[in-house]
Design a protein around this motif. Structure first.
Motif, PDB file in Angstrom:
ATOM      1  N   ASN A 127      62.471  -0.720 -28.835  1.00 38.94           N
ATOM      2  CA  ASN A 127      61.056  -0.921 -29.128  1.00 38.94           C
ATOM      3  C   ASN A 127      60.605  -2.329 -28.795  1.00 38.94           C
ATOM      4  O   ASN A 127      59.537  -2.523 -28.209  1.00 38.94           O
ATOM      5  CB  ASN A 127      60.781  -0.623 -30.602  1.00 38.94           C
ATOM      6  CG  ASN A 127      60.455   0.848 -30.793  1.00 38.94           C
ATOM      7  OD1 ASN A 127      59.431   1.327 -30.316  1.00 38.94           O
ATOM      8  ND2 ASN A 127      61.337   1.565 -31.461  1.00 38.94           N
ATOM      9  N   VAL A 128      61.429  -3.286 -29.166  1.00 46.24           N
ATOM     10  CA  VAL A 128      61.076  -4.674 -28.850  1.00 46.24           C
ATOM     11  C   VAL A 128      60.986  -4.854 -27.339  1.00 46.24           C
ATOM     12  O   VAL A 128      60.025  -5.434 -26.813  1.00 46.24           O
ATOM     13  CB  VAL A 128      62.119  -5.638 -29.458  1.00 46.24           C
ATOM     14  CG1 VAL A 128      61.903  -7.055 -28.936  1.00 46.24           C
ATOM     15  CG2 VAL A 128      62.044  -5.597 -30.971  1.00 46.24           C
ATOM     16  N   VAL A 130      63.185   4.682 -20.874  1.00 49.10           N
ATOM     17  CA  VAL A 130      62.317   5.853 -21.001  1.00 49.10           C
ATOM     18  C   VAL A 130      61.019   5.471 -21.705  1.00 49.10           C
ATOM     19  O   VAL A 130      59.925   5.873 -21.315  1.00 49.10           O
ATOM     20  CB  VAL A 130      63.052   6.978 -21.762  1.00 49.10           C
ATOM     21  CG1 VAL A 130      62.093   8.112 -22.089  1.00 49.10           C
ATOM     22  CG2 VAL A 130      64.215   7.484 -20.944  1.00 49.10           C
ATOM     23  N   LEU A 131      61.162   4.643 -22.729  1.00 41.78           N
ATOM     24  CA  LEU A 131      60.003   4.224 -23.507  1.00 41.78           C
ATOM     25  C   LEU A 131      59.013   3.459 -22.616  1.00 41.78           C
ATOM     26  O   LEU A 131      57.799   3.705 -22.641  1.00 41.78           O
ATOM     27  CB  LEU A 131      60.475   3.351 -24.668  1.00 41.78           C
ATOM     28  CG  LEU A 131      59.628   3.316 -25.932  1.00 41.78           C
ATOM     29  CD1 LEU A 131      59.317   4.722 -26.429  1.00 41.78           C
ATOM     30  CD2 LEU A 131      60.354   2.523 -27.019  1.00 41.78           C
ATOM     31  N   ILE A 132      59.542   2.546 -21.833  1.00 40.02           N
ATOM     32  CA  ILE A 132      58.679   1.743 -20.955  1.00 40.02           C
ATOM     33  C   ILE A 132      57.939   2.643 -19.968  1.00 40.02           C
ATOM     34  O   ILE A 132      56.730   2.526 -19.769  1.00 40.02           O
ATOM     35  CB  ILE A 132      59.516   0.692 -20.193  1.00 40.02           C
ATOM     36  CG1 ILE A 132      60.079  -0.340 -21.172  1.00 40.02           C
ATOM     37  CG2 ILE A 132      58.677  -0.002 -19.118  1.00 40.02           C
ATOM     38  CD1 ILE A 132      61.112  -1.268 -20.583  1.00 40.02           C
ATOM     39  N   ARG A 133      58.692   3.565 -19.384  1.00 41.37           N
ATOM     40  CA  ARG A 133      58.080   4.491 -18.424  1.00 41.37           C
ATOM     41  C   ARG A 133      56.929   5.276 -19.067  1.00 41.37           C
ATOM     42  O   ARG A 133      55.837   5.369 -18.501  1.00 41.37           O
ATOM     43  CB  ARG A 133      59.117   5.500 -17.907  1.00 41.37           C
ATOM     44  CG  ARG A 133      59.875   5.024 -16.694  1.00 41.37           C
ATOM     45  CD  ARG A 133      59.032   5.078 -15.425  1.00 41.37           C
ATOM     46  NE  ARG A 133      58.641   6.431 -15.053  1.00 41.37           N
ATOM     47  CZ  ARG A 133      59.433   7.316 -14.467  1.00 41.37           C
ATOM     48  NH1 ARG A 133      60.692   6.987 -14.209  1.00 41.37           N
ATOM     49  NH2 ARG A 133      58.988   8.513 -14.143  1.00 41.37           N
ATOM     50  N   ALA A 183      54.232   7.876 -26.666  1.00 45.11           N
ATOM     51  CA  ALA A 183      55.286   7.539 -25.706  1.00 45.11           C
ATOM     52  C   ALA A 183      56.670   7.828 -26.261  1.00 45.11           C
ATOM     53  O   ALA A 183      57.644   7.949 -25.512  1.00 45.11           O
ATOM     54  CB  ALA A 183      55.176   6.068 -25.316  1.00 45.11           C
ATOM     55  N   SER A 184      56.765   7.941 -27.588  1.00 50.35           N
ATOM     56  CA  SER A 184      58.108   8.022 -28.160  1.00 50.35           C
ATOM     57  C   SER A 184      58.738   9.403 -28.046  1.00 50.35           C
ATOM     58  O   SER A 184      59.944   9.544 -28.193  1.00 50.35           O
ATOM     59  CB  SER A 184      58.078   7.578 -29.625  1.00 50.35           C
ATOM     60  OG  SER A 184      57.243   8.433 -30.356  1.00 50.35           O
ATOM     61  N   LEU A 185      57.908  10.438 -27.745  1.00 50.36           N
ATOM     62  CA  LEU A 185      58.482  11.786 -27.669  1.00 50.36           C
ATOM     63  C   LEU A 185      59.648  11.903 -26.686  1.00 50.36           C
ATOM     64  O   LEU A 185      60.738  12.310 -27.070  1.00 50.36           O
ATOM     65  CB  LEU A 185      57.387  12.807 -27.337  1.00 50.36           C
ATOM     66  CG  LEU A 185      56.540  13.226 -28.541  1.00 50.36           C
ATOM     67  CD1 LEU A 185      55.498  14.241 -28.091  1.00 50.36           C
ATOM     68  CD2 LEU A 185      57.414  13.809 -29.632  1.00 50.36           C
ATOM     69  N   PRO A 186      59.429  11.548 -25.422  1.00 54.04           N
ATOM     70  CA  PRO A 186      60.568  11.646 -24.501  1.00 54.04           C
ATOM     71  C   PRO A 186      61.731  10.760 -24.928  1.00 54.04           C
ATOM     72  O   PRO A 186      62.900  11.123 -24.745  1.00 54.04           O
ATOM     73  CB  PRO A 186      60.005  11.189 -23.157  1.00 54.04           C
ATOM     74  CG  PRO A 186      58.599  10.795 -23.376  1.00 54.04           C
ATOM     75  CD  PRO A 186      58.197  11.119 -24.769  1.00 54.04           C
ATOM     76  N   ALA A 187      61.402   9.604 -25.528  1.00 56.84           N
ATOM     77  CA  ALA A 187      62.474   8.698 -25.954  1.00 56.84           C
ATOM     78  C   ALA A 187      63.321   9.330 -27.053  1.00 56.84           C
ATOM     79  O   ALA A 187      64.537   9.127 -27.112  1.00 56.84           O
ATOM     80  CB  ALA A 187      61.896   7.374 -26.431  1.00 56.84           C
TER      81      ALA A 187
END
Lengths: 307, 543
Positions: free
Chosen positions: A102-103, A179-182, A215-219
């Protein structure tokens, strides 16, 4: 799937040309035929293969894997003891991983300075291609051998947990962060974001309340499938930090050709993998209202269609 | 990269104890400028790193870690003095052997107690031997069982003496009795199953330490046994252990163990390698360098495999090996060239270094004599269109065999015209290859206190690793030594066996097996007993 994993493992361990009992005897430096026969009898290796297979399967169902050929311990007990230690390491590592990811994702997408963003975005690929044992050795070298802050080995106290947790956590944070960034970047382009901005929502609030949850779903899916990675990382971390756990157990069992332990490890990893994926699927509706809604709609449709 | 420097010379205050098979060689940091012996200090706790310990039971077998641990909680009936080549009564107060070595009488010490308070009696000793034989038949003991080959029974003569009878003369029994693998355990421990004994912490024995805590994969903790007063007469300390606590910490990575020693988190480590030495150089650490008994690092040569059927070719391999160069390979610095198939630490060893001298010209001559001529285009020798190809097998990770060592051997053989293929095998494949003798050359090694290991490895009554014929004269020699009741006669037979193995080119010694342990300078008086099993009974820490 669990039965499949068991079957494949059984096939590999038993159908290979080398004789498990001869291996056992070789460990003991004895080659006498009588001794090998005695060992076969004790471990039931003189029975037809299909009986051994069914027996093992039944053992798995009843959670009785017999005793280790190498250490004499009850496999179930050894597994349970080791699992506790590994679970502790994995859970804390996962926590560290999620925080780190997250950071990193925040730094890679939020700041207005391009340099900071691209610097943060380049961290995950670098981490991802770094061997975890190398990270471990460097961490031990610096924080234990040079600074003397934490012990380099063992399971005693929380201090021995710090370094393994951080190293493993940082290591597995890389794919999550990527993944999160994407997905954060994808959301930047979505239309609803413009609507919220036009309503005058603050930049930080937008990120925290709307962009990040979406955004967190795929992560999260990713984190579920990462389990295998966490466990294999834990294997290496446990060896590097001389900690007890499933990793050390696996390493020792494979080295000693300890068939019952290896079988139990393979089957229970498969079971755990299935369980975690199930948990992730069940966890989804809790963060995504759309999934909940869809299910309710589907249920209503089903009820209405019923005669 | 090959360098010839010896890392051990870098070590400040390093101590070399060669061939300490038995207990009298206590090792300490240098006492060069010190005046007289430093006074031992009581108390303290010492942590010693080993890689793993699969089982806590002394009777488990030849595993070096298990046996090293066991040496500290178990005592033996006898000890062996490598200087006088004599057996010294330990838990036995005296012993007698009949003229043909089939009947052994032991008187048992009267003042000895087990850690659970029970007394050491003739009855318990009998129970130990009987249980060992049963364990061996079931496949759960090797060393102890081997020492008891042809065991018939033990008779309790009276409260303090027993008679042990064998069906054939036993040349190996007395030395076998000095091992931890035949150490005397208490009745309650013997009553347990093999599996329970392996992982049980309540091990009852008479030793200077008692197991107090066991965390699998992490550590085995031992504490001092109060009132211990029956140390081996060879020990410098005849009383209780000086240390209060002794911990065998299980650290699988040698670099972590080394760093831990350097940063003061542990006081000693087992089986260091050259990296260890370099890291510890100049830091006030010292190392023991003890030659292990048993079949050294050797090449088993399969005389039934193709081109190796010719003795001249086998001898050419022997001459082509430059053992000095192999010994200088980084990581091998602690292992000097071998002097025979077995070790100086084995009673019955004979120095055959003159048969092991490097002579590449002689090797070339032997090969030419056998019709193998050099093809200058390929650099390999050929005979009638057939290339001189051999396979060099080794088991991955066993006996700290390094890829570099194998590569240097390959290179040396290729220099005289062999085409060498390296086959690296895992444990399962190696065991299969050895069993079916599907090898040309195999890098082999096995530790054992008794030279009878030669028979067990190479005779038809043992594993017959070379595939010798029943009527091979060597087989008769190997079998005869095991039942020889006369020590001098046995030594002659053993010498003949070692010479024949090398002269026939069956077994080509390469390097000695050396155990290098490293200690902080505050550690004093650790010593090694039979089979290089470390004892901390006399060890003390400088506070």
């Amino acid at each position: 799937m669990v039965i499949g994993a068991y079957t494949v493992a059984f096939g590999i361990l038993y159908a290979l040309p080398s004789d498990p009992a001869a291996l056992l005897a070789a460990r003991n430096d004895t080659a006498e035929e009588a001794v090998i026969e005695a060992l076969k009898q004790q471990y039931g290796l003189d029975r037809p293969l299909w009986i051994q297979y069914l027996d093992g399967l039944w053992g798995f169902v009843t959670l009785d894997f017999g005793r280790s050929w190498s250490t004499g311990e009850e496999v179930t007990t050894a597994l349970a003891n080791a699992a506790g230690s590994t679970l502790l390491l994995s859970l804390f590592a996962l926590l560290v991983a999620v925080l780190t990811a997250n950071v990193l994702a925040f730094l890679a997408t939020y700041p207005r300075w391009r340099v900071v963003r691209s610097l943060a975005a380049s961290v995950p690929p670098v981490l991802f291609s770094t061997p975890v044992f190398w990270l471990g050795f460097i961490a031990i070298q610096v924080f234990s051998f040079s600074l003397g802050l934490v012990p380099a080995f063992g399971n005693e106290g929380w201090r021995s947990l710090v370094l393994p947790v951080v190293v493993l956590g940082v290591y597995i944070s890389a794919p999550i962060a990527q993944v999160l960034i994407r997905s954060v970047e994808q959301i930047e382009e979505e239309y609803w974001r413009e609507i919220l901005v036009s309503r005058g929502i603050g930049r930080f609030e937008l990120y925290l309340r709307h962009v990040l949850p979406n955004a967190s779903l795929p992560a999260i899916t990713m984190t579920g499938t990462l389990f295998a990675g966490i466990v294999s990382g834990a294997v290496i971390i446990e060896v590097v930090f001389s900690r007890s756990g499933l990793g050390r157990l696996t390493e020792a069992a494979v080295a000693a050709q300890d068939v019952p332990v290896v079988l139990a490890l393979v089957s229970s990893s498969a079971a755990l993998y299935v369980a975690i994926n199930l948990a992730v699927d069940l966890f989804f509706p809790m963060i995504d209202p759309r999934l909940r809604a869809r299910r309710t709609v589907a249920a209503r449709v089903a009820v209405e269609e019923a005669p | 990269m090959i360098t010839s420097h010896r890392t051990r010379t870098l070590l400040a205050g390093s101590v070399l104890i060669s061939m300490a098979l038995g207990g009298c060689a206590a090792a300490s940091p240098q006492d060069t400028e010190s005046t007289g012996e430093p006074q031992s200090q009581a108390g303290g706790s010492l942590t010693y790193a080993i890689t793993a310990v699969p089982c806590l039971d002394a009777h488990y077998g030849g595993n070096h870690q298990v046996q090293s641990l066991a040496r500290n909680y178990v005592d033996s009936l006898l000890d062996y003095d490598p200087d006088s080549h004599e057996f010294i009564p330990w838990l036995a107060s005296s012993y007698e052997v009949n003229s043909d070595s089939t009947l052994f009488t032991f008187t048992i010490r009267e003042d000895v107690t087990f850690s659970d308070g029970t007394e050491l009696t003739a009855e318990v000793v009998k129970l130990n031997l009987d249980t060992l034989v049963r364990l061996g038949q079931e496949g759960h003991s090797d060393r102890g069982y081997q020492a008891l080959s042809n065991y018939v029974s033990t008779t309790v003569v009276d409260e303090d003496s027993i008679e042990v009878a064998f069906s054939r003369p036993s040349a190996t029994f007395l030395l076998g009795l000095t091992l931890p693998a035949t150490g005397i355990l208490g009745e309650s421990t013997l009553a347990k199953t093999y599996e329970e004994r392996c992982s049980a912490t309540e091990v009852v024995a008479t030793g200077p330490f008692v197991i107090s805590d066991y965390e699998p994969q992490v550590k085995v903790a031992l504490s001092k046994r109060d009132g211990y007063a029956w140390a081996s007469p060879l020990s410098e300390n005849q009383g209780e252990a000086h240390l209060d606590e002794l911990t065998f910490q299980l650290i699988p990575e040698v670099s972590v163990a080394t760093g831990s020693l350097r940063s003061g988190q542990i006081e000693g480590l087992q089986g260091g390698v050259s990296d260890t030495a370099q890291q510890l150089a100049g830091g006030g650490f010292w190392n023991t360098s003890v030659q292990a008994a048993g079949i050294q690092h050797v090449l088993n040569v399969n005389p039934n495999a193709g081109v190796l059927g010719d003795r001249a070719v086998r001898q050419a391999i022997n001459r082509a090996l430059d053992r000095e160069e192999i010994s200088a390979v980084p990581g091998d610095e602690f292992a000097p060239p071998a002097t025979s198939v077995i070790s100086e630490a084995n009673p019955g060893w004979t120095d055959l270094s003159e048969l092991l001298a490097y002579d590449a010209d002689e090797a070339a001559k032997l090969l030419e004599g056998a019709g193998w001529l050099l093809n200058n285009d390929t650099g390999y020798r050929e005979r009638g269109g057939e290339r001189l190809s051999i396979r060099l097998g080794h088991q991955k990770g066993l006996f700290a065999v390094r890829d570099a060592t194998i590569a240097v051997i390959q290179d040396q053989l290729e220099r005289v015209g062999f085409a060498v293929t390296i086959e690296e095998l895992d444990a399962a494949a190696a065991s299969e290859v050895l069993k079916t003798r599907d090898f040309d050359l195999f890098y082999f090694s096995t530790t054992a206190a008794d030279a009878d290991v030669l028979r067990r490895a190479y005779s038809t009554s043992g594993s017959n690793r070379l595939g010798l014929a029943e009527d091979d004269p060597l087989v008769a020699v190997l079998d005869q030594q095991a039942v020889s009741s006369d020590v001098n006669e046995r030594d002659e037979l053993l010498a003949e066996a070692q010479r024949t193995l090398i002269e026939e080119g069956y077994v080509l010694p390469v390097l000695q097996i050396v155990n290098a342990d490293f200690f902080a300078s505050t550690v004093h008086d650790v010593f090694f007993q039979t089979e290089q099993r470390i004892s901390f009974q006399a060890a003390w820490l400088e506070h």
